[in-house]
Motif scaffolding. Structure first.
Motif, PDB file in Angstrom:
ATOM      1  N   HIS A 123     117.862  23.919 105.612  1.00 28.06           N
ATOM      2  CA  HIS A 123     117.055  24.875 106.372  1.00 28.06           C
ATOM      3  C   HIS A 123     115.632  24.941 105.811  1.00 28.06           C
ATOM      4  CE1 HIS A 123     115.850  29.214 107.209  1.00 28.06           C
ATOM      5  NE2 HIS A 123     115.894  28.644 108.401  1.00 28.06           N
ATOM      6  N   HIS A 124     115.536  25.086 104.494  1.00 26.92           N
ATOM      7  CA  HIS A 124     114.192  25.191 103.898  1.00 26.92           C
ATOM      8  C   HIS A 124     113.423  23.875 104.057  1.00 26.92           C
ATOM      9  CE1 HIS A 124     114.334  29.242 102.289  1.00 26.92           C
ATOM     10  NE2 HIS A 124     115.570  29.015 101.911  1.00 26.92           N
ATOM     11  N   LEU A 125     114.132  22.784 103.905  1.00 23.49           N
ATOM     12  CA  LEU A 125     113.472  21.475 104.015  1.00 23.49           C
ATOM     13  C   LEU A 125     112.980  21.226 105.446  1.00 23.49           C
ATOM     14  CD1 LEU A 125     113.001  19.440 101.808  1.00 23.49           C
ATOM     15  CD2 LEU A 125     115.130  18.308 102.429  1.00 23.49           C
ATOM     16  N   ALA A 126     113.789  21.640 106.416  1.00 20.28           N
ATOM     17  CA  ALA A 126     113.404  21.423 107.820  1.00 20.28           C
ATOM     18  C   ALA A 126     112.184  22.266 108.195  1.00 20.28           C
ATOM     19  CB  ALA A 126     114.580  21.763 108.736  1.00 20.28           C
ATOM     20  N   ARG A 127     111.961  23.346 107.445  1.00 20.62           N
ATOM     21  CA  ARG A 127     110.788  24.177 107.740  1.00 20.62           C
ATOM     22  C   ARG A 127     109.571  23.757 106.915  1.00 20.62           C
ATOM     23  NH1 ARG A 127     111.875  30.330 107.866  1.00 20.62           N
ATOM     24  NH2 ARG A 127     111.962  29.973 105.643  1.00 20.62           N
ATOM     25  N   SER A 128     109.749  22.747 106.059  1.00 23.72           N
ATOM     26  CA  SER A 128     108.659  22.335 105.170  1.00 23.72           C
ATOM     27  C   SER A 128     108.490  20.819 105.235  1.00 23.72           C
ATOM     28  CB  SER A 128     108.969  22.724 103.721  1.00 23.72           C
ATOM     29  OG  SER A 128     109.619  23.945 103.632  1.00 23.72           O
ATOM     30  N   PRO A 129     107.864  20.304 106.312  1.00 24.40           N
ATOM     31  CA  PRO A 129     107.759  18.846 106.485  1.00 24.40           C
ATOM     32  C   PRO A 129     107.165  18.144 105.268  1.00 24.40           C
ATOM     33  CG  PRO A 129     106.732  20.041 108.327  1.00 24.40           C
ATOM     34  CD  PRO A 129     107.205  21.072 107.361  1.00 24.40           C
ATOM     35  N   MET A 130     106.243  18.844 104.594  1.00 25.99           N
ATOM     36  CA  MET A 130     105.592  18.212 103.442  1.00 25.99           C
ATOM     37  C   MET A 130     106.634  17.863 102.353  1.00 25.99           C
ATOM     38  SD  MET A 130     102.763  19.961 101.026  1.00 25.99           S
ATOM     39  CE  MET A 130     103.808  21.126 100.189  1.00 25.99           C
ATOM     40  N   TYR A 131     107.581  18.789 102.121  1.00 28.64           N
ATOM     41  CA  TYR A 131     108.569  18.539 101.075  1.00 28.64           C
ATOM     42  C   TYR A 131     109.575  17.468 101.499  1.00 28.64           C
ATOM     43  CZ  TYR A 131     106.632  22.517  98.585  1.00 28.64           C
ATOM     44  OH  TYR A 131     105.785  23.357  97.914  1.00 28.64           O
ATOM     45  N   PHE A 132     109.871  17.429 102.807  1.00 33.54           N
ATOM     46  CA  PHE A 132     110.773  16.360 103.269  1.00 33.54           C
ATOM     47  C   PHE A 132     110.106  14.999 103.025  1.00 33.54           C
ATOM     48  CE2 PHE A 132     112.775  13.574 106.468  1.00 33.54           C
ATOM     49  CZ  PHE A 132     114.101  13.717 106.081  1.00 33.54           C
ATOM     50  N   ARG A 133     108.817  14.928 103.336  1.00 32.60           N
ATOM     51  CA  ARG A 133     108.093  13.656 103.109  1.00 32.60           C
ATOM     52  C   ARG A 133     108.118  13.280 101.636  1.00 32.60           C
ATOM     53  NH1 ARG A 133     104.390  15.682 106.930  1.00 32.60           N
ATOM     54  NH2 ARG A 133     102.967  16.344 105.294  1.00 32.60           N
ATOM     55  N   ARG A 134     107.968  14.300 100.790  1.00 31.98           N
ATOM     56  CA  ARG A 134     107.962  14.001  99.338  1.00 31.98           C
ATOM     57  C   ARG A 134     109.321  13.514  98.854  1.00 31.98           C
ATOM     58  NH1 ARG A 134     104.660  18.760  96.328  1.00 31.98           N
ATOM     59  NH2 ARG A 134     102.796  18.669  97.604  1.00 31.98           N
ATOM     60  N   VAL A 135     110.388  14.115  99.362  1.00 31.83           N
ATOM     61  CA  VAL A 135     111.729  13.645  98.970  1.00 31.83           C
ATOM     62  C   VAL A 135     111.880  12.204  99.425  1.00 31.83           C
ATOM     63  CG1 VAL A 135     114.214  13.923  99.330  1.00 31.83           C
ATOM     64  CG2 VAL A 135     112.786  15.945  99.064  1.00 31.83           C
ATOM     65  N   ARG A 136     111.432  11.956 100.646  1.00 24.98           N
ATOM     66  CA  ARG A 136     111.548  10.611 101.221  1.00 24.98           C
ATOM     67  C   ARG A 136     110.783   9.576 100.400  1.00 24.98           C
ATOM     68  NH1 ARG A 136     112.609   7.753 105.703  1.00 24.98           N
ATOM     69  NH2 ARG A 136     110.843   6.522 106.387  1.00 24.98           N
ATOM     70  N   ALA A 137     109.621  10.001  99.923  1.00 30.18           N
ATOM     71  CA  ALA A 137     108.788   9.082  99.134  1.00 30.18           C
ATOM     72  C   ALA A 137     109.210   9.060  97.661  1.00 30.18           C
ATOM     73  CB  ALA A 137     107.327   9.508  99.246  1.00 30.18           C
ATOM     74  N   GLU A 138     110.300   9.745  97.346  1.00 30.56           N
ATOM     75  CA  GLU A 138     110.808   9.853  95.975  1.00 30.56           C
ATOM     76  C   GLU A 138     109.787  10.466  95.038  1.00 30.56           C
ATOM     77  OE1 GLU A 138     112.652   6.188  94.781  1.00 30.56           O
ATOM     78  OE2 GLU A 138     113.789   6.039  96.637  1.00 30.56           O
ATOM     79  N   ARG A 139     108.985  11.381  95.591  1.00 29.30           N
ATOM     80  CA  ARG A 139     108.031  12.105  94.734  1.00 29.30           C
ATOM     81  C   ARG A 139     108.524  13.528  94.464  1.00 29.30           C
ATOM     82  NH1 ARG A 139     103.436  13.051  97.081  1.00 29.30           N
ATOM     83  NH2 ARG A 139     103.747  12.009  99.068  1.00 29.30           N
ATOM     84  N   LEU A 140     109.665  13.870  95.033  1.00 25.75           N
ATOM     85  CA  LEU A 140     110.257  15.187  94.768  1.00 25.75           C
ATOM     86  C   LEU A 140     111.760  14.997  94.616  1.00 25.75           C
ATOM     87  CD1 LEU A 140     110.200  18.313  94.667  1.00 25.75           C
ATOM     88  CD2 LEU A 140     110.297  18.308  97.173  1.00 25.75           C
ATOM     89  N   ASP A 141     112.291  15.534  93.506  1.00 24.66           N
ATOM     90  CA  ASP A 141     113.720  15.406  93.230  1.00 24.66           C
ATOM     91  C   ASP A 141     114.503  16.315  94.191  1.00 24.66           C
ATOM     92  OD1 ASP A 141     116.236  15.356  92.194  1.00 24.66           O
ATOM     93  OD2 ASP A 141     115.638  15.829  90.116  1.00 24.66           O
ATOM     94  N   PRO A 142     115.454  15.756  94.939  1.00 25.76           N
ATOM     95  CA  PRO A 142     116.231  16.609  95.853  1.00 25.76           C
ATOM     96  C   PRO A 142     116.966  17.733  95.121  1.00 25.76           C
ATOM     97  CG  PRO A 142     116.751  14.277  96.196  1.00 25.76           C
ATOM     98  CD  PRO A 142     115.847  14.344  95.017  1.00 25.76           C
ATOM     99  N   ALA A 143     117.255  17.523  93.825  1.00 27.17           N
ATOM    100  CA  ALA A 143     117.916  18.595  93.063  1.00 27.17           C
ATOM    101  C   ALA A 143     117.021  19.830  93.004  1.00 27.17           C
ATOM    102  CB  ALA A 143     118.233  18.106  91.646  1.00 27.17           C
ATOM    103  N   ALA A 144     115.700  19.602  92.915  1.00 35.32           N
ATOM    104  CA  ALA A 144     114.768  20.734  92.856  1.00 35.32           C
ATOM    105  C   ALA A 144     114.769  21.490  94.190  1.00 35.32           C
ATOM    106  CB  ALA A 144     113.365  20.231  92.522  1.00 35.32           C
ATOM    107  N   VAL A 145     114.912  20.743  95.278  1.00 31.87           N
ATOM    108  CA  VAL A 145     114.984  21.374  96.606  1.00 31.87           C
ATOM    109  C   VAL A 145     116.224  22.264  96.684  1.00 31.87           C
ATOM    110  CG1 VAL A 145     115.349  20.888  99.073  1.00 31.87           C
ATOM    111  CG2 VAL A 145     113.746  19.491  97.741  1.00 31.87           C
ATOM    112  N   PHE A 146     117.335  21.714  96.218  1.00 34.41           N
ATOM    113  CA  PHE A 146     118.605  22.444  96.252  1.00 34.41           C
ATOM    114  C   PHE A 146     118.512  23.733  95.425  1.00 34.41           C
ATOM    115  CE2 PHE A 146     122.934  22.752  94.168  1.00 34.41           C
ATOM    116  CZ  PHE A 146     123.573  23.295  95.265  1.00 34.41           C
ATOM    117  N   HIS A 147     117.996  23.616  94.203  1.00 38.48           N
ATOM    118  CA  HIS A 147     117.919  24.803  93.342  1.00 38.48           C
ATOM    119  C   HIS A 147     116.981  25.859  93.916  1.00 38.48           C
ATOM    120  CE1 HIS A 147     120.523  23.801  90.015  1.00 38.48           C
ATOM    121  NE2 HIS A 147     120.097  22.555  90.106  1.00 38.48           N
ATOM    122  N   GLU A 148     115.857  25.394  94.455  1.00 35.53           N
ATOM    123  CA  GLU A 148     114.910  26.357  95.018  1.00 35.53           C
ATOM    124  C   GLU A 148     115.528  27.073  96.223  1.00 35.53           C
ATOM    125  OE1 GLU A 148     112.418  27.622  93.831  1.00 35.53           O
ATOM    126  OE2 GLU A 148     110.893  28.125  95.328  1.00 35.53           O
TER     127      GLU A 148
END
Ligand code: HEM
Length: 408
Positions: free
Chosen positions: A248-273
């Protein structure tokens, strides 16, 4: 028992009224502002909603005990606790937690990662091809599939166990609200007793290891089914709520989805946040065993305390003025209390994180963009904060689709 007289800040709020379940955060904020602990007249319990006080309650098990169980209701407490959750205290808690923990430590979780990732890829590929899907259905199928696989249960048992696990946890909600499902809740052990046996245990599986622990006398044979029930009850809906919160949070934050996709953001950090902001378990109950002070408020032996990870995750005293904002790049983002704290903290934390990472990574691999596709619907559960329906749209990455097609 007559209500215990409480001296200290008080509130008449009903934490389980429909509008509060829909959006509890303004109520939590008011309670945090009112005091370190606030007496809830409606529930005859103290509410601890600030990060510091929630931590204090959870890490002082001798003063704030959960040995009587963690149900917020008499119906939940009537249920023999060992049929569904691990015993909550003493030596028996340790001997039951220990075989659980061994299956859930980092080595055990690592051993499961490759297979889980490949299952996540398979499912992400299927659902991305549809372009629109319900995240709740997607995540539930994934988590239920993992659970039956880990436990050596027949695949057909998955949906029944998920429904029963939710009912078990719903029994911990206050009587006057949504608890209607005692039959379904007690179905858990019936289902497991029917499908679990030494004969079904695959060598090296969780079930096999539990029977081996029984053979060595570490565990009684009659503890095997209750322990399996504990895995399912503790681990299924919590994980479903946690991963859907992340989506839900990722779908509302396209920038963070792009970062996960580009491996510039750890998906674990998304989950914890996501679970910091929307803790799947919003309130944990403890019983005061001896008079105790929190700030200058005296809590009396016998009173109940509700420590709220749902509230502490948004406490600006801990998380700063942007406490309510989704910022997965926070340096201390794993320090939330959504997994509890102290001797009863979550035994399945690493497994849940691995599931979440596998699924988020797989979606980001096959999709270029993730969006909300319709109106999400909240679950009206007094025990969990989750979604009943979360429609998502994902734009497939055609190149990666073709590449996968050529490898399978
Ligand atoms: C996002 C996923 C999860 C969340 C948010 C979560 C949350 C929690 C919380 C808050 C507690 C502490 C309860 C208390 O202090 O009263 C707990 C305990 C527990 N969890 Fe989880 N959990 C998750 C996933 C799992 C999984 C996947 C498993 C196992 C398969 C699991 C197994 C357990 C067990 C066995 C306990 C009891 C520990 C004890 O009393 O010693 N959890 N969990």
């Amino acid at each position: 028992m007559p209500p215990l007289i409480a001296a200290g800040p008080a509130s008449g709020v009903d934490l389980f009224a429909d509008p509060v379940l829909e959006d509890p955060y303004p109520v939590y904020e008011a309670l945090r502002t009112t005091g370190r602990v606030v007496w809830l007249d409606q529930h005859q319990a103290w509410f601890a909603g600030r990060h510091e006080e929630v931590s204090a309650v959870l890490t002082r098990p001798k003063t704030f005990s959960c040995e009587h169980g963690v149900a917020l209701t008499s119906a939940g407490s009537r249920q023999p606790p060992e049929s569904t959750v691990p015993p909550r205290g003493g030596q028996r808690h340790l001997s039951m937690r220990s075989p659980l923990s061994r299956h859930l430590n980092s080595g055990a979780v690592k051993a499961l990662t490759a297979e889980t990732r490949s299952q996540a890829e398979l499912m992400a590929h299927q659902y991305t091809a549809r372009e629109e899907f319900d995240a709740v259905e997607f995540v539930t199928r994934f988590v239920a599939g993992r659970v039956v696989r880990l436990m050596d249960l027949p695949e057909t048992a998955g949906p029944e166990l998920v429904a029963s696990a939710l009912a078990v946890v719903d029994m911990s909600a206050p009587d006057h609200t949504r608890y209607h499902s005692e039959t379904l809740a007690t179905a858990m052990t019936a289902v497991l007793s029917r499908v679990v046996s030494r004969k079904t245990a695959r060598r090296g599986s969780w079930l096999d290891r539990l029977y081996k622990a029984a053979d060595t006398g570490y565990l009684s044979e009659c503890d095997v089914v209750p322990l399996m029930a504990a895995y399912v009850t503790s681990g299924v809906d919590t994980t479903i709520c946690g991963i859907t919160a992340a989506l839900h949070h990722l779908a509302r934050s396209p920038m963070y989805f792009r970062r996960v996709r580009a491996e510039r953001l750890d998906p674990a950090a998304v989950f914890h946040e996501a679970i910091r902001l929307d803790a799947p378990v919003q309130v944990l109950e403890r019983r005061v065993t001896r008079d105790a002070l929190i700030g200058d408020t005296r809590l009396r032996a016998g009173q109940r305390v509700w420590a709220s990870p749902g509230s502490s995750g948004r406490d600006p005293r801990r998380w700063g003025s942007h406490a309510a904002v989704f910022r997965p790049e926070r340096a201390d983002g794993t320090q939330h209390l959504a997994f509890g704290l102290g001797p009863h903290s979550c035994a399945g934390r690493q497994l849940a994180q691995m599931y979440a990472v596998s699924l988020l990574q797989a979606l980001a691999r096959f999709g270029t963009r993730l969006e909300i596709a319709g109106d999400p619907v909240r679950t009206r559960s007094s025990a969990f904060r989750g979604w009943k329906a979360l429609p998502l749209r994902i734009t497939p990455d055609r190149r990666r689709f073709r590449a996968r097609a050529s490898t399978v």
